[in-house]
Design an enzyme around this catalytic site. Structure first.
Site, PDB file in Angstrom:
ATOM      1  N   ALA A  57       0.805  -1.229   0.000  1.00 31.23           N
ATOM      2  CA  ALA A  57       0.000   0.000   0.000  1.00 31.23           C
ATOM      3  C   ALA A  57       0.832   1.271   0.000  1.00 31.23           C
ATOM      4  O   ALA A  57       0.332   2.342   0.314  1.00 31.23           O
ATOM      5  CB  ALA A  57      -0.934   0.001   1.206  1.00 31.23           C
ATOM      6  N   SER A  58       2.098   1.177  -0.393  1.00 26.26           N
ATOM      7  CA  SER A  58       2.973   2.354  -0.340  1.00 26.26           C
ATOM      8  C   SER A  58       2.709   3.351  -1.461  1.00 26.26           C
ATOM      9  O   SER A  58       3.129   4.502  -1.382  1.00 26.26           O
ATOM     10  CB  SER A  58       4.439   1.921  -0.374  1.00 26.26           C
ATOM     11  OG  SER A  58       4.713   1.152  -1.532  1.00 26.26           O
TER      12      SER A  58
ATOM     13  N   VAL B 262       5.796  -9.271   2.335  1.00 24.92           N
ATOM     14  CA  VAL B 262       5.029 -10.517   2.304  1.00 24.92           C
ATOM     15  C   VAL B 262       5.862 -11.697   1.824  1.00 24.92           C
ATOM     16  O   VAL B 262       5.456 -12.854   1.996  1.00 24.92           O
ATOM     17  CB  VAL B 262       3.754 -10.380   1.439  1.00 24.92           C
ATOM     18  CG1 VAL B 262       2.810  -9.341   2.028  1.00 24.92           C
ATOM     19  CG2 VAL B 262       4.099 -10.069  -0.010  1.00 24.92           C
TER      20      VAL B 262
ATOM     21  N   ASN C 125      -2.622  -7.021  -2.456  1.00 26.28           N
ATOM     22  CA  ASN C 125      -2.177  -6.195  -3.569  1.00 26.28           C
ATOM     23  C   ASN C 125      -0.676  -6.243  -3.822  1.00 26.28           C
ATOM     24  O   ASN C 125      -0.231  -5.935  -4.928  1.00 26.28           O
ATOM     25  CB  ASN C 125      -2.597  -4.741  -3.312  1.00 26.28           C
ATOM     26  CG  ASN C 125      -2.051  -3.787  -4.349  1.00 26.28           C
ATOM     27  OD1 ASN C 125      -2.528  -3.734  -5.478  1.00 26.28           O
ATOM     28  ND2 ASN C 125      -1.020  -3.025  -3.975  1.00 26.28           N
TER      29      ASN C 125
ATOM     30  N   SER D 229      -4.238  -9.923 -12.556  1.00 22.73           N
ATOM     31  CA  SER D 229      -3.857  -9.101 -13.713  1.00 22.73           C
ATOM     32  C   SER D 229      -4.446  -9.756 -14.945  1.00 22.73           C
ATOM     33  O   SER D 229      -4.788 -10.942 -14.934  1.00 22.73           O
ATOM     34  CB  SER D 229      -2.327  -9.045 -13.835  1.00 22.73           C
ATOM     35  OG  SER D 229      -1.922  -8.588 -15.111  1.00 22.73           O
TER      36      SER D 229
ATOM     37  N   TYR E 298       6.052 -13.124 -14.594  1.00 18.34           N
ATOM     38  CA  TYR E 298       4.874 -12.393 -14.120  1.00 18.34           C
ATOM     39  C   TYR E 298       3.593 -13.081 -14.583  1.00 18.34           C
ATOM     40  O   TYR E 298       2.659 -13.273 -13.796  1.00 18.34           O
ATOM     41  CB  TYR E 298       4.926 -10.962 -14.631  1.00 18.34           C
ATOM     42  CG  TYR E 298       3.799 -10.084 -14.144  1.00 18.34           C
ATOM     43  CD1 TYR E 298       3.795  -9.586 -12.852  1.00 18.34           C
ATOM     44  CD2 TYR E 298       2.749  -9.731 -14.981  1.00 18.34           C
ATOM     45  CE1 TYR E 298       2.775  -8.771 -12.388  1.00 18.34           C
ATOM     46  CE2 TYR E 298       1.719  -8.920 -14.538  1.00 18.34           C
ATOM     47  CZ  TYR E 298       1.734  -8.440 -13.247  1.00 18.34           C
ATOM     48  OH  TYR E 298       0.710  -7.634 -12.807  1.00 18.34           O
TER      49      TYR E 298
ATOM     50  N   LYS F  99       0.755 -14.600 -12.004  1.00 15.57           N
ATOM     51  CA  LYS F  99      -0.613 -14.111 -11.941  1.00 15.57           C
ATOM     52  C   LYS F  99      -1.624 -15.182 -12.331  1.00 15.57           C
ATOM     53  O   LYS F  99      -2.756 -15.198 -11.836  1.00 15.57           O
ATOM     54  CB  LYS F  99      -0.773 -12.866 -12.815  1.00 15.57           C
ATOM     55  CG  LYS F  99      -0.045 -11.641 -12.251  1.00 15.57           C
ATOM     56  CD  LYS F  99      -0.529 -11.284 -10.855  1.00 15.57           C
ATOM     57  CE  LYS F  99       0.118 -10.030 -10.315  1.00 15.57           C
ATOM     58  NZ  LYS F  99      -0.378  -9.644  -8.974  1.00 15.57           N
TER      59      LYS F  99
END
Length: 258
Positions: free
Chosen positions: A15-16, A65, A91, A148, A161, A165
């Site tokens: 959440a940055s 995480v 997220n 995604s 990636y 996903k």
């Protein structure tokens, strides 16, 4: 705005900035008390302070995480500060860029450590607490994984990636199958391309502009395009939604070009 999440505690990983910060602000605007987590504590502290200044309730914690052992203690700290966790927005993620012939073991592992392993153990630790606290029995337990269009569409040069996903999409269905009867709604959102600090420089290049012109609507999405879906999946409207992957991509994953 209808305060559909009033009285609920939510956690947003990664959440940055970008989508994570946007989701945290959205949940707070809908009445939730929000815990913002990320590797960069200073950045989540800034967003949390903004939410508090606007009249919301928020805290910030440092959390990577990829370090699965740190997730449970962080969630315990969140519950001590905000009350039982009702909502998890998974997220946190990394890009995993690189052609398949060039990817190192370390780059592959980092992508899966964050995008898959981190998602699983964050969901697991949230679910354990949702069941123990009675949130699941009360019908307010929600886990939303951010996948995604790479879950179902090949994005060139992003094999790690894409694979990660795709794993998130199937993991969402698997967890929903196990936990739905116990009162936890697990779903996922598959966004298309949205301009963020990470990819902004790409869209200004010749290659980025060529890709953009291949999209049916020749544009990027806005983070706000995800608001209605995220709010729905985190709130009462998700009562009968389980194991669903909702694609929101402005048609970007449609075959063919513009």
């Amino acid at each position: 705005m209808d305060q559909t999440l009033t009285g609920l505690a939510a956690v947003v990983t990664g959440a940055s900035g970008g989508l994570g910060a946007h989701f945290a602000r959205l949940l707070a605007a809908n009445g939730a008390a929000v815990a913002l987590t990320a590797r960069r504590l200073d950045m989540v502290e800034a967003v949390a302070a903004e939410i508090v200044a606007s009249g919301g309730r928020a805290i910030a914690l440092k959390l990577d995480v990829a370090d699965a052992q740190s997730i449970g203690p962080a969630f315990d700290e969140i519950e001590a500060a905000l009350g039982p966790i009702s909502i998890l927005v998974n997220n946190a993620g990394v890009g995993g860029e690189g052609l398949a012939l060039d990817l190192t073991i370390e780059e592959w592992d980092r992508t899966f450590d964050v995008n898959v392993r981190g998602v699983f153990f964050s969901a697991q630790q949230a679910a354990v607490r949702m069941l123990a606290s009675g949130v699941a029995a009360a019908g307010t337990a929600r886990i939303v994984n951010i996948a995604s269009i790479a879950s179902h569409t090949v994005l060139p040069g992003l094999s790690a990636y894409n694979a990660s996903k795709s794993a998130v999409a199937m993991l969402t269905r698997s967890l929903a199958r196990e936990w739905s009867r116990r009162g936890i709604a697990v779903n996922a959102i598959a966004p298309g391309y949205i301009e963020t600090d990470i990819n902004a420089s790409w869209w200004a290049t010749e290659g980025g502009q060529k890709q953009l012109k291949g999209f049916p609507r020749r544009r990027l999405m806005e983070a706000t395009d995800l608001d209605a879906t995220l709010t729905m999946l985190c709130g009462p409207a998700a009562r009968a939604i389980a194991g669903t992957l909702i694609t929101i991509d402005d048609g970007q994953s449609l075959p063919g070009g513009g």
